[in-house]
Design an enzyme around this catalytic site. Structure first.
Site, PDB file in Angstrom:
ATOM      1  N   CYS A  17       0.864  -1.181   0.000  1.00  0.00           N
ATOM      2  CA  CYS A  17       0.000   0.000   0.000  1.00  0.00           C
ATOM      3  C   CYS A  17       0.900   1.229   0.000  1.00  0.00           C
ATOM      4  CB  CYS A  17      -0.859  -0.019   1.263  1.00  0.00           C
ATOM      5  SG  CYS A  17       0.187   0.016   2.738  1.00  0.00           S
ATOM      6  N   HIS A  79       3.644   1.839  11.807  1.00  0.00           N
ATOM      7  CA  HIS A  79       2.470   1.601  12.665  1.00  0.00           C
ATOM      8  C   HIS A  79       2.218   2.727  13.650  1.00  0.00           C
ATOM      9  CE1 HIS A  79       4.542  -2.086  11.405  1.00  0.00           C
ATOM     10  NE2 HIS A  79       3.334  -2.397  10.982  1.00  0.00           N
ATOM     11  N   HIS A 129      -0.987  -4.922  19.753  1.00  0.00           N
ATOM     12  CA  HIS A 129      -0.492  -4.485  18.436  1.00  0.00           C
ATOM     13  C   HIS A 129       0.094  -3.076  18.566  1.00  0.00           C
ATOM     14  CE1 HIS A 129      -0.387  -3.280  14.229  1.00  0.00           C
ATOM     15  NE2 HIS A 129      -0.482  -4.566  13.918  1.00  0.00           N
ATOM     16  N   GLU A 131       0.204  -0.586  16.623  1.00  0.00           N
ATOM     17  CA  GLU A 131      -0.601   0.558  16.198  1.00  0.00           C
ATOM     18  C   GLU A 131      -1.557   1.016  17.298  1.00  0.00           C
ATOM     19  OE1 GLU A 131      -2.628   0.362  12.339  1.00  0.00           O
ATOM     20  OE2 GLU A 131      -4.161   1.689  13.180  1.00  0.00           O
ATOM     21  N   THR A 169      -6.282   0.488  11.815  1.00  0.00           N
ATOM     22  CA  THR A 169      -6.503   0.652  10.367  1.00  0.00           C
ATOM     23  C   THR A 169      -6.613  -0.660   9.594  1.00  0.00           C
ATOM     24  OG1 THR A 169      -4.109   0.737  10.044  1.00  0.00           O
ATOM     25  CG2 THR A 169      -5.260   2.857  10.275  1.00  0.00           C
ATOM     26  N   CYS A 199      -8.348   1.483   6.673  1.00  0.00           N
ATOM     27  CA  CYS A 199      -7.876   2.282   5.544  1.00  0.00           C
ATOM     28  C   CYS A 199      -8.307   1.697   4.198  1.00  0.00           C
ATOM     29  CB  CYS A 199      -6.362   2.417   5.616  1.00  0.00           C
ATOM     30  SG  CYS A 199      -5.536   0.947   5.039  1.00  0.00           S
ATOM     31  N   ASN A 229      -3.086  -7.130   8.897  1.00  0.00           N
ATOM     32  CA  ASN A 229      -3.919  -7.075   7.680  1.00  0.00           C
ATOM     33  C   ASN A 229      -3.802  -8.357   6.874  1.00  0.00           C
ATOM     34  OD1 ASN A 229      -2.371  -6.429   4.924  1.00  0.00           O
ATOM     35  ND2 ASN A 229      -1.195  -5.594   6.630  1.00  0.00           N
ATOM     36  N   SER A 272       1.997  -5.310   3.452  1.00  0.00           N
ATOM     37  CA  SER A 272       3.433  -5.164   3.723  1.00  0.00           C
ATOM     38  C   SER A 272       4.291  -6.117   2.891  1.00  0.00           C
ATOM     39  CB  SER A 272       3.690  -5.404   5.217  1.00  0.00           C
ATOM     40  OG  SER A 272       2.984  -6.550   5.672  1.00  0.00           O
TER      41      SER A 272
HETATM   42  C1  2E4 Z   1       1.005   0.395   9.361  1.00  0.00           C
HETATM   43  C2  2E4 Z   1      -0.330   0.394   9.532  1.00  0.00           C
HETATM   44  O1  2E4 Z   1      -0.833  -3.416  11.044  1.00  0.00           O
HETATM   45  P1  2E4 Z   1      -0.306  -4.629  10.340  1.00  0.00           P
HETATM   46  O2  2E4 Z   1       0.156  -5.673  11.321  1.00  0.00           O
HETATM   47  O3  2E4 Z   1      -1.229  -5.151   9.318  1.00  0.00           O
HETATM   48  O4  2E4 Z   1       1.000  -4.062   9.621  1.00  0.00           O
HETATM   49  P2  2E4 Z   1       1.845  -4.507   8.353  1.00  0.00           P
HETATM   50  O5  2E4 Z   1       3.201  -3.952   8.567  1.00  0.00           O
HETATM   51  O6  2E4 Z   1       1.724  -5.923   8.019  1.00  0.00           O
HETATM   52  O7  2E4 Z   1       1.140  -3.700   7.181  1.00  0.00           O
HETATM   53  C3  2E4 Z   1       1.426  -2.377   6.917  1.00  0.00           C
HETATM   54  C4  2E4 Z   1       0.822  -1.419   7.867  1.00  0.00           C
HETATM   55  C5  2E4 Z   1       1.594  -0.517   8.526  1.00  0.00           C
HETATM   56  C6  2E4 Z   1      -0.492  -1.404   8.091  1.00  0.00           C
HETATM   57  N1  2E4 Z   1      -1.068  -0.475   8.865  1.00  0.00           N
HETATM   58 FE1  SF4 Z   2      -0.989   0.818   4.444  1.00  0.00          FE
HETATM   59 FE2  SF4 Z   2      -1.513   0.727   7.018  1.00  0.00          FE
HETATM   60 FE3  SF4 Z   2      -1.324   3.039   5.821  1.00  0.00          FE
HETATM   61 FE4  SF4 Z   2      -3.362   1.443   5.324  1.00  0.00          FE
HETATM   62  S1  SF4 Z   2      -2.893   2.452   7.265  1.00  0.00           S
HETATM   63  S2  SF4 Z   2      -2.202   2.616   3.817  1.00  0.00           S
HETATM   64  S3  SF4 Z   2      -2.399  -0.573   5.440  1.00  0.00           S
HETATM   65  S4  SF4 Z   2       0.325   1.549   6.069  1.00  0.00           S
END
Ligand code: 2E4
Ligand code: SF4
Length: 317
Positions: A17, A79, A129, A131, A169, A199, A229, A272
């Site tokens: 993303c 995050h 988590h 975040e 998100t 998101c 995600n 990711s």
């Molecule tokens: C930041 C926010 O949050 P998740 O564990 O899905 O993080 P990942 O690093 O796998 O994905 C990117 C991201 C980063 C998603 N939301």
């Molecule tokens: Fe990517 Fe997380 Fe940002 Fe969504 S909130 S665009 S999944 S890094």
């Protein structure tokens, strides 16, 4: 009788993303600009391959800012971090680059705004988590974390007419709406966030996997175990009708037995995950007769974010 056609349905959108792209480039550019080592607090994104690759180039991943030598450069992960982490870094005289995704920062703003207006904030997200730790840290006095259905019963608010929910998100859209319904049964005046906290990328990847899953005996999601995600994509695939779904970091983790009796394999990847890992998986599947690949496209993403201001300034200088 001829054998059923073997094919792959490939989700689009999948993989990187805009927030991940920005965060990974941030570490790469920091390494180019300042030279190794560049410290990174937590995994820049939750992907084993990305973290290993950056480590080989000179990134040092630490758990907390107090592990970074005084005066050194540290990048905060996509995050997000709480204000306490910024303070800790300032106390140690660290130079910082904040790679928090702007869409996570937006939720931080919401938490600050509604805390200032003295709301009780119910933050839907996964306990532990990074975040939610960052978002909750914006207003710890006002935020209660709601993870499981059991947590809904434990919530206590000061004024039931002044309650709002916010979220992580990267949650499952359907599961989050279930949690909101449960919360609203307890607090009928519960307010919605001003805009979606889950998101665009999370939502789009879930829509795409939902579209292909009913036709698949097996769905393979490329992503790491600590990637929220990516894990949600496995759950969504199963709920949408896939007979089986698994999360794998690399093609070699796929077990041959998962393919027994399978004619259609769905393939997707978390936000990711670099697409070369998906291409490796497609090659691995082609070697086993699944050479036909049909893309299932449910959205066309055009989102991009500018690099963090600290880095843009350094790149201009
Ligand atoms: C930041 C926010 O949050 P998740 O564990 O899905 O993080 P990942 O690093 O796998 O994905 C990117 C991201 C980063 C998603 N939301
Ligand atoms: Fe990517 Fe997380 Fe940002 Fe969504 S909130 S665009 S999944 S890094």
């Amino acid at each position: 009788m001829s054998a059923p056609t073997k094919r792959v349905l490939l989700a689009n959108p999948r993989g990187y993303c805009a927030g991940v792209d920005r965060a990974v480039i941030t570490v790469e550019k920091a390494l180019e600009t300042y030279g190794a080592p560049v410290y990174v607090r937590k995994e820049i994104v939750h992907n084993r391959h990305v973290v290993e690759t950056l480590r080989e180039r000179g990134a040092i991943f630490v758990d907390e800012a107090d592990e970074v030598p005084e005066g050194a450069l540290v990048v905060f992960s996509a995050h997000g971090v709480s204000p306490a982490v910024h303070e800790q870094a300032a106390e140690r005289g660290l130079r910082t680059i904040d790679a928090t995704c702007p869409l996570v920062t937006k939720v931080h703003f919401e938490a600050r705004r509604f805390a200032k207006e003295d709301y009780d904030i119910l933050l839907i997200g996964h306990e532990g988590h990074e975040e939610v730790e960052g978002t909750a840290g914006e207003a710890p006095e006002h935020v209660q974390l709601v993870d499981t259905a059991e947590d809904v019963a434990k919530v206590e608010v000061r004024d039931p007419s002044k309650v709002i929910w916010l979220s992580q998100t990267t949650l499952s859209v359907d599961e989050t709406m279930e949690r909101v319904d449960q919360l609203r049964e307890r607090f009928p005046d519960l307010q919605n966030p001003p805009s979606d906290d889950i998101c665009y990328a999370t939502q789009n990847r879930q829509v795409a996997v939902k579209a292909l899953a009913p036709e698949c005996e097996l769905v393979l999601v490329v992503g790491s175990q600590n990637s929220s995600n990516s894990k949600r994509l496995v759950e969504v695939a199963l709920q949408a009708g896939a007979d089986a779904a698994y999360l794998v970091d690399f093609a070699h983790e796929v077990q041959e037995s998962w393919l027994d009796g399978v004619s259609t394999v769905g393939v997707t990847s978390g936000a990711s995950v670099p697409d070369n890992l998906v291409m490796d998986l497609l090659r691995w599947l082609a070697e086993r007769g699944y050479g036909q690949v049909d893309e299932v496209t449910t959205a066309n993403e055009k989102v991009a974010f500018a690099l963090p201001a600290e880095l843009r300034k350094a790149l201009k200088a």
